[in-house]
Design a protein around this motif. Sequence first.
Motif, PDB file in Angstrom:
ATOM      1  N   MET A   1      50.865  30.660  40.214  1.00 16.15           N
ATOM      2  CA  MET A   1      50.501  31.515  41.230  1.00 16.15           C
ATOM      3  C   MET A   1      50.260  32.553  41.157  1.00 16.15           C
ATOM      4  O   MET A   1      49.375  32.928  41.632  1.00 16.15           O
ATOM      5  CB  MET A   1      51.697  31.613  43.015  1.00 16.15           C
ATOM      6  CG  MET A   1      51.046  31.832  43.888  1.00 16.15           C
ATOM      7  SD  MET A   1      52.110  31.330  45.186  1.00 16.15           S
ATOM      8  CE  MET A   1      51.580  29.722  45.386  1.00 16.15           C
ATOM      9  N   ILE A   2      51.216  33.320  40.464  1.00 16.32           N
ATOM     10  CA  ILE A   2      50.851  34.722  40.100  1.00 16.32           C
ATOM     11  C   ILE A   2      49.594  35.137  38.986  1.00 16.32           C
ATOM     12  O   ILE A   2      49.201  36.009  39.056  1.00 16.32           O
ATOM     13  CB  ILE A   2      52.514  35.390  39.711  1.00 16.32           C
ATOM     14  CG1 ILE A   2      53.163  35.146  40.510  1.00 16.32           C
ATOM     15  CG2 ILE A   2      52.061  36.847  38.769  1.00 16.32           C
ATOM     16  CD1 ILE A   2      52.813  36.002  41.260  1.00 16.32           C
ATOM     17  N   LYS A   3      49.158  34.080  38.361  1.00 18.81           N
ATOM     18  CA  LYS A   3      48.609  34.133  37.417  1.00 18.81           C
ATOM     19  C   LYS A   3      46.938  34.484  38.476  1.00 18.81           C
ATOM     20  O   LYS A   3      45.894  34.845  37.917  1.00 18.81           O
ATOM     21  CB  LYS A   3      48.560  32.680  36.207  1.00 18.81           C
ATOM     22  CG  LYS A   3      47.224  33.525  35.461  1.00 18.81           C
ATOM     23  CD  LYS A   3      47.412  31.820  34.664  1.00 18.81           C
ATOM     24  CE  LYS A   3      46.338  32.291  33.586  1.00 18.81           C
ATOM     25  NZ  LYS A   3      45.831  30.974  32.855  1.00 18.81           N
ATOM     26  N   SER A   4      47.072  33.093  38.869  1.00 18.19           N
ATOM     27  CA  SER A   4      45.635  33.044  40.257  1.00 18.19           C
ATOM     28  C   SER A   4      45.763  34.300  40.802  1.00 18.19           C
ATOM     29  O   SER A   4      44.449  34.887  40.743  1.00 18.19           O
ATOM     30  CB  SER A   4      46.290  31.749  41.037  1.00 18.19           C
ATOM     31  OG  SER A   4      46.313  30.316  40.105  1.00 18.19           O
ATOM     32  N   ALA A   5      46.835  34.934  41.080  1.00 17.33           N
ATOM     33  CA  ALA A   5      46.980  35.773  42.307  1.00 17.33           C
ATOM     34  C   ALA A   5      46.021  36.854  41.199  1.00 17.33           C
ATOM     35  O   ALA A   5      45.750  38.527  41.226  1.00 17.33           O
ATOM     36  CB  ALA A   5      48.235  36.409  42.374  1.00 17.33           C
ATOM     37  N   GLU A   7      44.359  36.701  38.390  1.00 15.99           N
ATOM     38  CA  GLU A   7      43.205  36.377  38.123  1.00 15.99           C
ATOM     39  C   GLU A   7      42.212  37.313  39.532  1.00 15.99           C
ATOM     40  O   GLU A   7      40.662  37.499  39.465  1.00 15.99           O
ATOM     41  CB  GLU A   7      42.562  35.524  37.806  1.00 15.99           C
ATOM     42  CG  GLU A   7      43.464  34.538  36.509  1.00 15.99           C
ATOM     43  CD  GLU A   7      43.200  33.030  36.625  1.00 15.99           C
ATOM     44  OE1 GLU A   7      43.367  32.416  37.319  1.00 15.99           O
ATOM     45  OE2 GLU A   7      43.657  32.778  35.119  1.00 15.99           O
ATOM     46  N   ILE A   8      42.766  36.623  40.882  1.00 17.02           N
ATOM     47  CA  ILE A   8      41.643  37.519  41.391  1.00 17.02           C
ATOM     48  C   ILE A   8      41.373  39.067  41.947  1.00 17.02           C
ATOM     49  O   ILE A   8      40.611  39.343  42.114  1.00 17.02           O
ATOM     50  CB  ILE A   8      42.692  36.494  43.107  1.00 17.02           C
ATOM     51  CG1 ILE A   8      42.128  35.051  43.507  1.00 17.02           C
ATOM     52  CG2 ILE A   8      41.406  37.361  44.497  1.00 17.02           C
ATOM     53  CD1 ILE A   8      43.071  34.443  44.135  1.00 17.02           C
ATOM     54  N   CYS A   9      43.334  39.786  41.419  1.00 14.33           N
ATOM     55  CA  CYS A   9      42.772  40.930  41.818  1.00 14.33           C
ATOM     56  C   CYS A   9      42.162  41.426  40.619  1.00 14.33           C
ATOM     57  O   CYS A   9      41.312  42.211  40.696  1.00 14.33           O
ATOM     58  CB  CYS A   9      44.163  41.378  41.632  1.00 14.33           C
ATOM     59  SG  CYS A   9      45.003  40.928  43.592  1.00 14.33           S
ATOM     60  N   ARG A  27      38.744  32.239  47.125  1.00 14.91           N
ATOM     61  CA  ARG A  27      40.234  32.068  45.834  1.00 14.91           C
ATOM     62  C   ARG A  27      41.212  32.384  46.930  1.00 14.91           C
ATOM     63  O   ARG A  27      42.408  31.918  46.579  1.00 14.91           O
ATOM     64  CB  ARG A  27      39.274  32.606  44.879  1.00 14.91           C
ATOM     65  CG  ARG A  27      38.738  31.442  43.898  1.00 14.91           C
ATOM     66  CD  ARG A  27      37.674  32.750  42.652  1.00 14.91           C
ATOM     67  NE  ARG A  27      39.224  32.986  41.979  1.00 14.91           N
ATOM     68  CZ  ARG A  27      38.916  33.843  40.981  1.00 14.91           C
ATOM     69  NH1 ARG A  27      37.765  34.124  41.043  1.00 14.91           N
ATOM     70  NH2 ARG A  27      40.133  34.058  40.356  1.00 14.91           N
ATOM     71  N   ALA A  28      40.984  33.411  47.502  1.00 14.07           N
ATOM     72  CA  ALA A  28      42.780  34.283  47.755  1.00 14.07           C
ATOM     73  C   ALA A  28      42.809  32.979  48.922  1.00 14.07           C
ATOM     74  O   ALA A  28      43.735  33.159  48.826  1.00 14.07           O
ATOM     75  CB  ALA A  28      42.093  34.973  48.815  1.00 14.07           C
ATOM     76  N   ALA A  29      41.739  32.102  49.571  1.00 19.39           N
ATOM     77  CA  ALA A  29      42.422  31.441  51.007  1.00 19.39           C
ATOM     78  C   ALA A  29      43.370  30.268  50.347  1.00 19.39           C
ATOM     79  O   ALA A  29      43.894  30.020  51.178  1.00 19.39           O
ATOM     80  CB  ALA A  29      41.318  30.961  51.617  1.00 19.39           C
ATOM     81  N   ASP A  30      42.934  29.882  48.943  1.00 14.40           N
ATOM     82  CA  ASP A  30      43.004  29.023  48.640  1.00 14.40           C
ATOM     83  C   ASP A  30      44.463  29.171  47.970  1.00 14.40           C
ATOM     84  O   ASP A  30      45.214  28.513  48.450  1.00 14.40           O
ATOM     85  CB  ASP A  30      42.114  28.268  47.223  1.00 14.40           C
ATOM     86  CG  ASP A  30      40.935  27.529  47.702  1.00 14.40           C
ATOM     87  OD1 ASP A  30      41.041  27.332  48.976  1.00 14.40           O
ATOM     88  OD2 ASP A  30      39.966  27.659  47.145  1.00 14.40           O
ATOM     89  N   LEU A  31      45.164  30.686  47.391  1.00 14.25           N
ATOM     90  CA  LEU A  31      45.918  30.657  47.026  1.00 14.25           C
ATOM     91  C   LEU A  31      47.275  30.962  47.547  1.00 14.25           C
ATOM     92  O   LEU A  31      48.132  30.922  47.677  1.00 14.25           O
ATOM     93  CB  LEU A  31      46.416  31.534  46.198  1.00 14.25           C
ATOM     94  CG  LEU A  31      47.471  33.021  46.035  1.00 14.25           C
ATOM     95  CD1 LEU A  31      47.943  31.840  44.767  1.00 14.25           C
ATOM     96  CD2 LEU A  31      46.941  34.133  45.489  1.00 14.25           C
ATOM     97  N   LEU A 133      49.397  42.300  48.418  1.00 12.90           N
ATOM     98  CA  LEU A 133      48.693  42.449  47.213  1.00 12.90           C
ATOM     99  C   LEU A 133      47.100  42.255  47.161  1.00 12.90           C
ATOM    100  O   LEU A 133      46.330  43.382  46.521  1.00 12.90           O
ATOM    101  CB  LEU A 133      49.353  41.688  46.291  1.00 12.90           C
ATOM    102  CG  LEU A 133      48.575  41.375  44.969  1.00 12.90           C
ATOM    103  CD1 LEU A 133      49.063  42.700  44.339  1.00 12.90           C
ATOM    104  CD2 LEU A 133      49.387  40.604  43.997  1.00 12.90           C
ATOM    105  N   LEU A 134      47.015  41.122  48.294  1.00 12.59           N
ATOM    106  CA  LEU A 134      45.325  40.933  47.696  1.00 12.59           C
ATOM    107  C   LEU A 134      44.857  41.731  49.056  1.00 12.59           C
ATOM    108  O   LEU A 134      43.739  42.710  48.720  1.00 12.59           O
ATOM    109  CB  LEU A 134      45.287  39.295  48.551  1.00 12.59           C
ATOM    110  CG  LEU A 134      45.417  38.418  47.706  1.00 12.59           C
ATOM    111  CD1 LEU A 134      45.892  37.455  48.680  1.00 12.59           C
ATOM    112  CD2 LEU A 134      44.155  38.297  46.365  1.00 12.59           C
ATOM    113  N   ALA A 135      45.650  41.920  50.341  1.00  9.32           N
ATOM    114  CA  ALA A 135      44.627  43.377  51.127  1.00  9.32           C
ATOM    115  C   ALA A 135      44.964  44.401  50.279  1.00  9.32           C
ATOM    116  O   ALA A 135      43.296  45.586  49.880  1.00  9.32           O
ATOM    117  CB  ALA A 135      46.028  43.439  51.684  1.00  9.32           C
ATOM    118  N   ALA A 136      46.006  44.632  49.436  1.00  9.64           N
ATOM    119  CA  ALA A 136      45.850  46.858  48.695  1.00  9.64           C
ATOM    120  C   ALA A 136      44.658  46.471  47.361  1.00  9.64           C
ATOM    121  O   ALA A 136      43.911  47.104  47.167  1.00  9.64           O
ATOM    122  CB  ALA A 136      46.881  46.241  47.686  1.00  9.64           C
TER     123      ALA A 136
END
Length: 158
Positions: A1-5, A7-9, A27-31, A133-136
């Motif tokens: 999960m952290i790895k996916s986050a 990669e998205i960031c 991708r963020a929605a899936d995460l 995190l995604l919002a930041a």
Amino acid sequence: MIKSASEICTDLGRVADQNDLVKLLGRAADLIDASGLVVWVGNTSGGDLRPALAHGYAPQAVAKMPAVPKSANNAAAAAYRTGALQIVLARPGASNGALVAPLLTADGCIGALSAEIKGRGETSDTTQSLTVLLAAQLASVLAPVTVAEAPVDRIASA
């Protein structure tokens, strides 16, 4: 999960156009197990929030979303006003829960990321943290955008 986050960031930092950004929202929605995401953009002087990007909603639905006044009594306006994560608990049989994270920059809050979360996941510390995190990261990508620069015809959805 952290790895996916991560990669998205990282990919958010490389966004070339709005289509790339919409794909990353997917991708963020899936995460975070969100059925839908909306990026609401206002400005640091406190203008109304307007939907700028979305995932999981029909383009027609996004186009009909009204502006949200900063003073409104809802989670998006509260996140925009306070700069704090808002948690909307699910009502079994009635509605999914939601998380709304402010889009914070050095100049203040420029909007909010709202996420409709499935399966009562809005209470998860991990889901809350990933949403913030995604919002930041989104805030750093969207910082130059203001409501005046984001007319309705730029709304994107997937």
